[in-house]
Scaffold this motif. Structure first.
Motif, short mmCIF file in Angstrom:
data_model
loop_
_atom_site.label_atom_id
_atom_site.label_comp_id
_atom_site.label_asym_id
_atom_site.label_seq_id
_atom_site.Cartn_x
_atom_site.Cartn_y
_atom_site.Cartn_z
N THR A 39 26.12 31.31 -16.83
CA THR A 39 25.32 30.33 -16.11
C THR A 39 23.84 30.47 -16.43
OG1 THR A 39 26.97 30.30 -14.35
CG2 THR A 39 24.82 29.39 -13.81
N TRP A 40 23.33 31.70 -16.47
CA TRP A 40 21.91 31.90 -16.73
C TRP A 40 21.53 31.41 -18.13
CZ3 TRP A 40 20.28 34.91 -20.78
CH2 TRP A 40 21.19 35.85 -21.30
N GLU A 41 22.45 31.54 -19.10
CA GLU A 41 22.17 31.04 -20.45
C GLU A 41 22.08 29.52 -20.43
OE1 GLU A 41 24.29 33.57 -23.76
OE2 GLU A 41 25.65 33.34 -22.05
N ASN A 42 23.01 28.90 -19.71
CA ASN A 42 23.04 27.44 -19.60
C ASN A 42 21.78 26.91 -18.93
OD1 ASN A 42 23.86 24.98 -17.65
ND2 ASN A 42 25.04 24.85 -19.54
N GLU A 43 21.28 27.65 -17.94
CA GLU A 43 20.07 27.22 -17.22
C GLU A 43 18.84 27.28 -18.11
OE1 GLU A 43 20.20 29.79 -13.82
OE2 GLU A 43 21.65 28.50 -12.77
N GLU A 44 18.86 28.15 -19.14
CA GLU A 44 17.72 28.26 -20.06
C GLU A 44 17.68 27.09 -21.05
OE1 GLU A 44 17.92 32.11 -21.90
OE2 GLU A 44 17.16 33.12 -20.12
N GLY A 45 18.79 26.42 -21.22
CA GLY A 45 18.86 25.28 -22.14
C GLY A 45 20.32 24.93 -22.39
N HIS A 46 20.60 23.64 -22.50
CA HIS A 46 21.98 23.23 -22.71
C HIS A 46 22.04 21.86 -23.40
CE1 HIS A 46 20.74 21.67 -18.76
NE2 HIS A 46 21.43 20.60 -19.11
N ILE A 47 23.21 21.53 -23.89
CA ILE A 47 23.44 20.24 -24.52
C ILE A 47 23.62 19.21 -23.41
CG2 ILE A 47 24.99 18.87 -25.98
CD1 ILE A 47 25.68 21.51 -27.45
N LYS A 48 22.87 18.14 -23.49
CA LYS A 48 22.91 17.09 -22.46
C LYS A 48 24.35 16.62 -22.25
CE LYS A 48 20.90 12.70 -21.18
NZ LYS A 48 20.36 11.44 -21.67
N GLY A 49 24.74 16.60 -20.98
CA GLY A 49 26.08 16.12 -20.63
C GLY A 49 27.18 17.16 -20.70
N SER A 50 26.81 18.39 -21.09
CA SER A 50 27.83 19.43 -21.18
C SER A 50 28.16 19.98 -19.79
CB SER A 50 27.38 20.57 -22.11
OG SER A 50 26.25 21.23 -21.57
N ARG A 51 29.33 20.58 -19.70
CA ARG A 51 29.81 21.19 -18.45
C ARG A 51 29.85 22.70 -18.66
NH1 ARG A 51 35.62 19.54 -15.79
NH2 ARG A 51 35.68 21.17 -14.22
N ASN A 52 29.24 23.46 -17.77
CA ASN A 52 29.19 24.92 -17.91
C ASN A 52 30.37 25.57 -17.20
OD1 ASN A 52 27.23 27.61 -16.59
ND2 ASN A 52 28.01 27.48 -18.64
N ILE A 53 31.24 26.20 -17.99
CA ILE A 53 32.34 27.00 -17.46
C ILE A 53 32.30 28.32 -18.23
CG2 ILE A 53 34.83 27.19 -17.04
CD1 ILE A 53 35.03 24.14 -17.29
N PRO A 54 31.67 29.36 -17.68
CA PRO A 54 31.59 30.64 -18.40
C PRO A 54 32.98 31.12 -18.85
CG PRO A 54 30.16 30.67 -16.48
CD PRO A 54 30.98 29.41 -16.40
N GLN A 102 42.61 14.63 -24.67
CA GLN A 102 41.30 14.17 -25.14
C GLN A 102 40.62 15.23 -25.98
OE1 GLN A 102 38.80 12.63 -22.00
NE2 GLN A 102 40.57 11.97 -20.82
N GLU A 103 39.64 14.79 -26.75
CA GLU A 103 38.84 15.73 -27.53
C GLU A 103 37.95 16.54 -26.58
OE1 GLU A 103 35.82 15.56 -31.30
OE2 GLU A 103 35.52 14.10 -29.71
N ILE A 104 37.95 17.84 -26.77
CA ILE A 104 37.06 18.74 -26.04
C ILE A 104 36.30 19.56 -27.07
CG2 ILE A 104 36.90 20.71 -24.46
CD1 ILE A 104 39.54 19.82 -23.22
N ILE A 105 34.98 19.60 -26.93
CA ILE A 105 34.15 20.42 -27.81
C ILE A 105 33.67 21.61 -26.99
CG2 ILE A 105 32.03 20.52 -29.17
CD1 ILE A 105 32.42 17.42 -29.56
N VAL A 106 33.95 22.82 -27.46
CA VAL A 106 33.51 24.02 -26.76
C VAL A 106 32.38 24.67 -27.55
CG1 VAL A 106 35.65 24.52 -25.51
CG2 VAL A 106 35.39 25.38 -27.83
N HIS A 107 31.44 25.26 -26.84
CA HIS A 107 30.36 25.97 -27.53
C HIS A 107 29.85 27.13 -26.70
CE1 HIS A 107 26.46 25.15 -25.56
NE2 HIS A 107 27.04 24.06 -25.11
#
Length: 99
Positions: free
Chosen positions: A27-42, A59-64
């Motif tokens: 979560t802390w990494e996501n809060e520092e910056g993220h891809i617009k519209g992405s969903r954070n699930i550690p 459906q297509e899911i892109i993970v990063h």
């Protein structure tokens, strides 16, 4: 399904596409910056959240993640649970920022 490059993802986003993007960083990494519209699930919580993603199985899911390692594990986990169209963002968020 083959993985996706940051350039390909950015092109699709510029064309108005809104693929499902799951950020498996902490979560802390996501809060520092993220891809617009992405969903954070550690990644550590993904096994218990798989059921919440049930409606995305076809459906297509892109993970990063930051560099591609954790998201490769996330992709394997989702495929193991029957998700058919999971793609890893090559190079992760770092590469996406530089693309």
């Amino acid at each position: 399904m083959t993985d996706i490059t940051p350039a390909e993802l950015k092109q699709r986003q510029a064309a108005g596409e809104t693929p499902t993007i799951i950020d498996v960083r902490e979560t802390w990494e996501n809060e520092e910056g993220h891809i617009k519209g992405s969903r954070n699930i550690p990644l550590g919580t993904l096994p218990e959240k798989v059921d919440e993603l049930e409606d995305l199985k076809e459906q297509e899911i892109i993970v990063h993640c930051k560099g591609g390692g954790r998201s490769a594990s996330a992709k394997a986990l989702l495929v193991q649970h029957g998700f058919r169209n999971v793609r890893n963002l090559l190079g992760g968020f770092q590469a996406y920022q530089q693309a």
